[in-house]
Structures are given as structure tokens and as C-alpha cells.
Design a protein around this motif. Structure first.
Motif, PDB file in Angstrom:
ATOM      1  N   GLU A 111       0.788  -1.142  -0.044  1.00 59.78           N
ATOM      2  CA  GLU A 111       0.005  -0.045   0.131  1.00 59.78           C
ATOM      3  C   GLU A 111       0.781   1.361  -0.109  1.00 59.78           C
ATOM      4  N   ASP A 139      -5.280  -0.164  -8.416  1.00 58.44           N
ATOM      5  CA  ASP A 139      -6.153  -0.157  -7.202  1.00 58.44           C
ATOM      6  C   ASP A 139      -6.554  -1.812  -7.096  1.00 58.44           C
ATOM      7  N   ILE A 140      -7.072  -2.211  -6.135  1.00 60.07           N
ATOM      8  CA  ILE A 140      -7.670  -3.536  -5.807  1.00 60.07           C
ATOM      9  C   ILE A 140      -9.021  -3.401  -5.396  1.00 60.07           C
ATOM     10  N   ALA A 141     -10.122  -3.917  -6.103  1.00 58.08           N
ATOM     11  CA  ALA A 141     -11.358  -4.061  -5.640  1.00 58.08           C
ATOM     12  C   ALA A 141     -11.603  -4.366  -4.296  1.00 58.08           C
ATOM     13  N   GLY A 142     -11.024  -5.241  -3.746  1.00 56.34           N
ATOM     14  CA  GLY A 142     -11.201  -5.358  -2.201  1.00 56.34           C
ATOM     15  C   GLY A 142     -10.647  -4.482  -1.252  1.00 56.34           C
ATOM     16  N   VAL A 143      -9.934  -3.562  -1.731  1.00 54.44           N
ATOM     17  CA  VAL A 143      -9.131  -2.488  -0.785  1.00 54.44           C
ATOM     18  C   VAL A 143      -9.825  -1.240  -1.402  1.00 54.44           C
ATOM     19  N   PRO A 144     -10.884  -0.495  -1.199  1.00 53.64           N
ATOM     20  CA  PRO A 144     -11.140   0.496  -2.031  1.00 53.64           C
ATOM     21  C   PRO A 144     -10.593   1.845  -1.442  1.00 53.64           C
ATOM     22  N   GLY A 145     -10.181   2.769  -2.115  1.00 51.47           N
ATOM     23  CA  GLY A 145      -9.510   4.011  -1.674  1.00 51.47           C
ATOM     24  C   GLY A 145      -8.084   4.024  -1.609  1.00 51.47           C
ATOM     25  N   GLU A 146      -7.568   2.719  -1.668  1.00 51.75           N
ATOM     26  CA  GLU A 146      -6.050   2.705  -1.640  1.00 51.75           C
ATOM     27  C   GLU A 146      -5.308   2.241  -2.867  1.00 51.75           C
ATOM     28  N   THR A 147      -4.342   3.273  -3.055  1.00 50.72           N
ATOM     29  CA  THR A 147      -3.208   2.953  -4.145  1.00 50.72           C
ATOM     30  C   THR A 147      -2.397   1.912  -3.758  1.00 50.72           C
TER      31      THR A 147
END
Length: 335
Positions: A49, A68-76
């Protein structure tokens, strides 16, 4: 550097024999390296992250591959450049004690790398890190560790010679230590790379110390991120590589920053805002162990021991089609 095309180049092994030799070198070296250095093999991430502050910023200008990862929204999410900081955190989380350490297979993408004989956008290295006591943060500890790594590489030369006597490169018998300031004083009118080539050609193998801080000339010998190596206790292992008529860097390593060195180097680098990142806060609060560590290039080591003229001969990566064509015409078959 640009593409170098050695005259009358002969790889001496077929592509399939080369693949066999690559596997032999990688398997044998990591086993010997782990045993001699008291390191355990652990698993490592391909990406981290961005907000963690764990990615290696290299010289501060390289762009990490982001997604980005669908399961971790809002994180680059960033593909790692190296695992310099992640390893120290792992030693803390897994409860390693002084004298104990870890190594891992590190794979990275460096999208801004200039592609030539020595540089690829794909990086593969053994990343390693070991816990030390605060009083062991000395030049003596650094030099003793470097000598041990050199001894392991020399032993690998003999191992490879048994199986591929027609292909192995003869390595020097010893390693020479010099600081970047001493080197600048010797060759004040040369560029840093020219200095590296001159001193490595003279001694065969060199550990060039104290990289990152400004020299008397006002410029650093080379860039180093301010938040992992202590610039007074680090360096590069360089071998003279006649095939390309240049120094070949096999390892960048060092004793890692303590609280004081981190504060000073963040100021010098103009990166004081990093003090607010989770990793940096833990370090400044004295929560992380004192460590020494580095990376050893897997493909670079294969290049060195098999005397290969292009990293693409020992590593599967992407290359411009024209480079592939030109290399093939000069007996360099890129995987």
C-alpha cells in the motif's frame, strides 16, 4: 550506458544449457548464502500500500507501477521497487533477535530503467536483512559482512567451475575498500561512473562506501533514499567486468538508519513529511530493531559467473525488438 556489443563474443553455452546453469546458480547460492549468514527464507510481497511508506523510493524520481484492488477501496497499491524497509518491519513482526536474519526472493518492476546490457525493467534479487545490536552499527561490522558475502561469491565461482568449466569467469582473490570521498579525491576530474570503473579495474573487486551524502564537490556520488541505509555505513560491491569493460554492481547494502540518522537524512533530502508515515513513526519511536541488509542481484550474479554480455541472456524480460535483433547478430540471445 547504451548497448555494448563485444567483438567475437561467445556465450559458450546453448540457451538450454544456460537455463540449467541459471537454476543451478540460484539454487546453490541461496542455500549457501542463508547458511553462512544465518538467514531464514521467508515469503515477500510483490506490492504494498502506498500509504504504508514501505516502498523503496530509490533516487526519488522513479515512478512506481500503481493500481487499485477492488477489495481494498480508496487505497493506491504500488509494485515494489525493492524491499529495503519491508524487511526491517518483517524482522520486527516475526520476532527475530540479534544475529538472526531473513532473505527472500524479491521481484520488482522499475518502469523508468534505461534498458541496456546491465539494466532491465524487471529486477530480481535476494533481499536480505539481519538484526544487530546498536553497538554493532560500525564500519567494522559492515566490512566483516561484506567480506563474508565476497567469500560466498568466490565459493560460487568454484561450484560453477565444477559443472561449467568452459563458461565460468575467474574472480579476483580479495575485495578492496574505499569511500566515495577518497575516490573523488583520487579522480576529481572524473564522473562518478568513471571513478568506479577506474578503481574497480585496478583492484578487480571493490566495496565503495558512504554513498548518498554530498561530497566535497557539493554533489553525492550517487543517489540513495534517506530512510533505509545510513549514508555513513553503506556501500556497493563492484566487480570489474572485462566483457563490457566496466564495473558491474552485484550488491547495494548497508547498516540501516537509526533514529538520529533518519532525522538528519530526511532533512538533507527535503523529505521531512515522511516522518508522519507509519513505518517512519515506528522507527523514530525506537520500536524497530537495528539492522544491516541489502540486495544481491540474481541475474547480475549469473551474468558475472557465466561471463555474459547482456542481462537479458540470463533473465526473461521485455526488450525493444531492434535490441533483440542486434544482440542476436552478435551472439547474445535474449531470453
Amino acid at each position: 550506458m547504451g548497448l555494448i556489443l563485444p567483438e567475437h563474443y561467445d556465450p559458450r553455452l546453448s540457451v538450454r544449457e544456460t537455463q540449467e546453469a541459471i537454476k543451478y546458480i540460484r539454487d546453490t547460492f541461496q542455500k549457501e548464502f542463508g547458511k553462512e549468514m544465518n538467514l531464514e527464507r521467508i515469503s515477500a510481497p510483490l506490492f504494498v500500500e502506498k500509504s504504508s511508506g514501505l516502498n523503496d523510493d530509490l533516487n526519488g524520481v522513479e515512478r512506481p507501477v500503481q493500481f487499485d484492488i477492488a477489495g481494498v477501496p480508496g487505497e493506491t497499491i504500488e509494485v515494489v521497487h525493492s524491499l529495503a524497509k519491508w524487511k526491517r518491519m518483517a524482522l520486527y513482526k516475526y520476532g527475530f533477535q540479534p544475529g538472526e536474519g531473513l532473505y527472500t526472493n524479491m521481484n520488482a518492476i522499475r518502469r523508468d530503467e534505461e534498458l541496456d546490457n546491465l539494466h532491465s525493467c524487471y529486477v530480481d534479487q535476494w533481499d536480505w536483512e539481519k538484526v544487530i545490536k546498536k553497538e554493532e552499527r560500525t564500519v567494522e561490522t559492515l566490512e566483516a559482512t561484506v567480506r563474508n558475502i565476497f567469500k560466498i561469491i568466490k565459493h560460487m565461482e568454484h561450484e560453477v567451475w565444477y559443472k561449467y568449466p568452459q563458461a565460468v569467469k575467474k574472480l579476483p582473490e580479495d575485495i578492496y575498500f574505499i569511500t566515495s570521498q577518497e575516490l573523488e579525491d583520487m579522480y576529481p576530474d572524473k564522473t562518478p561512473k568513471e571513478r568506479e570503473n577506474l578503481i574497480t579495474k585496478e583492484h578487480g573487486c571493490v566495496f565503495l562506501m558512504k554513498i548518498g551524502d554530498k561530497l566535497a564537490s557539493g554533489e553525492p556520488h550517487d543517489g540513495r533514499a534517506p530512510d533505509y541505509d545510513d549514508w555513513q555505513l553503506n556501500g556497493d560491491i563492484l566487480f570489474w567486468f572485462e566483457t563490457l569493460n566496466c564495473a558491474l554492481e552485484i550488491s547495494s547494502m548497508g547498516i540501516r538508519v537509526d533514529e538520529k540518522a533518519l532525522e538528519e537524512q530526511l532533512v538533507k533530502a527535503g523529505c521531512e513529511e515522511r516522518k508522519n508515515l507509519p513505518y517512519h513513526k515506528m522507527l523514530l519511536n525506537g520500536e524497530l530493531p537495528y539492522t544491516i541488509g541489502g540486495g544481491i542481484g540474481q541475474s547480475r550474479l549469473c551474468m558475472l559467473l557465466l561471463d555474459r554480455a547482456h542481462v537479458g541472456e540470463v533473465q526473461a524480460s521485455l526488450w525493444p525488438e531492434q535490441m533483440r535483433k542486434t544482440c542476436k547478430e552478435h551472439n547474445m540471445i535474449l531470453l
